[in-house]
Design an enzyme around this catalytic site. Structure first.
Site, mmCIF file in Angstrom:
data_model
loop_
_atom_site.group_PDB
_atom_site.id
_atom_site.type_symbol
_atom_site.label_atom_id
_atom_site.label_comp_id
_atom_site.label_asym_id
_atom_site.label_seq_id
_atom_site.Cartn_x
_atom_site.Cartn_y
_atom_site.Cartn_z
ATOM 1 N N VAL A 173 4.665 25.185 4.674
ATOM 2 C CA VAL A 173 4.082 26.168 5.592
ATOM 3 C C VAL A 173 2.676 26.578 5.168
ATOM 4 O O VAL A 173 2.024 27.353 5.879
ATOM 5 C CB VAL A 173 4.973 27.428 5.722
ATOM 6 C CG1 VAL A 173 6.320 27.079 6.336
ATOM 7 C CG2 VAL A 173 5.136 28.133 4.382
ATOM 8 N N GLY A 174 2.213 26.096 4.010
ATOM 9 C CA GLY A 174 0.855 26.398 3.583
ATOM 10 C C GLY A 174 0.744 27.387 2.443
ATOM 11 O O GLY A 174 -0.333 27.966 2.234
ATOM 12 N N LYS A 175 1.820 27.588 1.676
ATOM 13 C CA LYS A 175 1.791 28.570 0.588
ATOM 14 C C LYS A 175 0.702 28.264 -0.440
ATOM 15 O O LYS A 175 -0.013 29.162 -0.891
ATOM 16 C CB LYS A 175 3.139 28.611 -0.143
ATOM 17 C CG LYS A 175 4.296 29.160 0.643
ATOM 18 C CD LYS A 175 5.521 29.338 -0.236
ATOM 19 C CE LYS A 175 5.951 28.067 -0.924
ATOM 20 N NZ LYS A 175 6.394 27.016 0.005
ATOM 21 N N THR A 176 0.599 26.997 -0.822
ATOM 22 C CA THR A 176 -0.354 26.641 -1.877
ATOM 23 C C THR A 176 -1.791 26.864 -1.417
ATOM 24 O O THR A 176 -2.626 27.379 -2.173
ATOM 25 C CB THR A 176 -0.149 25.177 -2.308
ATOM 26 O OG1 THR A 176 1.181 25.027 -2.829
ATOM 27 C CG2 THR A 176 -1.150 24.766 -3.374
ATOM 28 N N LYS A 221 2.989 29.228 -11.139
ATOM 29 C CA LYS A 221 4.015 28.487 -10.395
ATOM 30 C C LYS A 221 5.270 28.438 -11.265
ATOM 31 O O LYS A 221 5.314 27.705 -12.258
ATOM 32 C CB LYS A 221 3.525 27.068 -10.083
ATOM 33 C CG LYS A 221 4.501 26.241 -9.245
ATOM 34 C CD LYS A 221 4.470 26.633 -7.776
ATOM 35 C CE LYS A 221 5.339 25.706 -6.933
ATOM 36 N NZ LYS A 221 5.254 26.028 -5.497
ATOM 37 N N THR A 268 8.709 21.311 -8.163
ATOM 38 C CA THR A 268 9.679 20.241 -7.957
ATOM 39 C C THR A 268 9.032 19.088 -7.190
ATOM 40 O O THR A 268 8.036 19.259 -6.493
ATOM 41 C CB THR A 268 10.906 20.740 -7.177
ATOM 42 O OG1 THR A 268 10.515 21.124 -5.856
ATOM 43 C CG2 THR A 268 11.560 21.929 -7.877
ATOM 44 N N GLY A 290 5.957 30.860 -5.002
ATOM 45 C CA GLY A 290 7.323 30.377 -5.035
ATOM 46 C C GLY A 290 7.446 28.930 -4.603
ATOM 47 O O GLY A 290 6.464 28.254 -4.287
ATOM 48 N N ALA A 291 8.694 28.452 -4.606
ATOM 49 C CA ALA A 291 9.010 27.094 -4.153
ATOM 50 C C ALA A 291 9.885 27.214 -2.916
ATOM 51 O O ALA A 291 10.945 27.843 -2.953
ATOM 52 C CB ALA A 291 9.743 26.317 -5.251
ATOM 53 N N GLY A 334 -5.720 21.964 8.182
ATOM 54 C CA GLY A 334 -6.565 21.077 7.390
ATOM 55 C C GLY A 334 -7.447 21.768 6.373
ATOM 56 O O GLY A 334 -8.297 21.123 5.758
#
Length: 239
Positions: free
Chosen positions: A13-16, A37, A41, A111-112, A203
């Protein structure tokens, strides 16, 4: 915002990229920033992970820390079990965040997957980390159909644990938004019970680091250190 947990309504969803934008804006304001982090995974040893991407986009003044890495692209608890190694515990994450907070102005904990993805076989989650840290959680959501349900469910899970939601950010805004996306700009804050604090363009993570850092303030609201105007953005999208 000494410690802020960044979670999503799900994977991809674009967390990073949102974490990188937060780090870039905060660092540009003269603050020292760390990105943490807890569990990476689906990435092999030596391969760049989410922390590497945050530092690449936001700049090497950002301190990046990864606590554990598991090769299978699964929930951290499952990935740790399959790898035959100890999982990451919420207390370990909270201790690492507290240590980083002692040396940095802002710590971003990414989070992951979603909020309630398990860290261990006891059912510990990122929500437990936020509760231990007594910090707010920023929710990254999708733009289109289905996002209102997952956003509301995540917000309810936070509320049930007395963890405050700082707001919601759309992780990837399409170049040609449809009716659902435009309507969701109004409905997402209601679903989250928290303000809309930013929209990142589709993007954004593929931009050069220099362009990314220059544009990031225009994606985030003043509450997050940026200059993005929610009302103006919504009005423009409505045409």
């Amino acid at each position: 915002m000494s410690v802020l947990v960044v979670t999503g309504t799900g994977t991809e969803v674009g967390k990073t990229v949102v974490t990188a934008a937060l780090a870039a804006v905060t660092a540009a304001g003269g603050w020292s920033v760390a990105a943490l982090k807890p569990a990476q995974t689906g990435v092999a040893p030596g391969e760049p992970g989410d922390v590497h991407e945050v530092v690449r986009l936001a700049g090497d003044t950002v301190t990046g820390v990864e606590l554990a890495r598991f090769p299978d692209p699964l929930a951290p608890a499952t990935a740790a079990r399959r790898a035959g190694v100890s999982p990451v515990r919420p207390t370990e994450v909270a201790e690492a965040a507290a240590k980083l907070s002692a040396a940095h102005d802002v710590v971003l904990v990414e989070g992951a997957g979603g909020l309630l993805v398990r860290f261990d076989d006891e059912g510990s989650t990122l929500a437990d980390v936020a509760a231990l840290l007594r910090c707010r959680v920023l929710l990254v959501a999708q733009a289109g159909l289905g996002t209102l349900n997952t956003t509301a469910l995540t917000a309810e899970a936070l509320k049930a644990r007395d963890v405050p939601c700082a707001g919601v950010v759309v992780g990837s805004w399409p170049h040609e938004p449809g009716l659902a996306e435009v309507c969701n700009l109004t409905d997402l804050p209601e679903a989250a019970g928290a303000p809309l604090l930013g929209v990142l363009p589709e993007g954004a993570g593929r931009m050069t680091p220099e362009a990314f850092r220059g544009a990031a303030p225009g994606w985030l609201a003043p509450e997050l250190g940026g200059v993005w105007d929610a009302a103006g953005f919504v009005a423009r999208q409505r045409g």
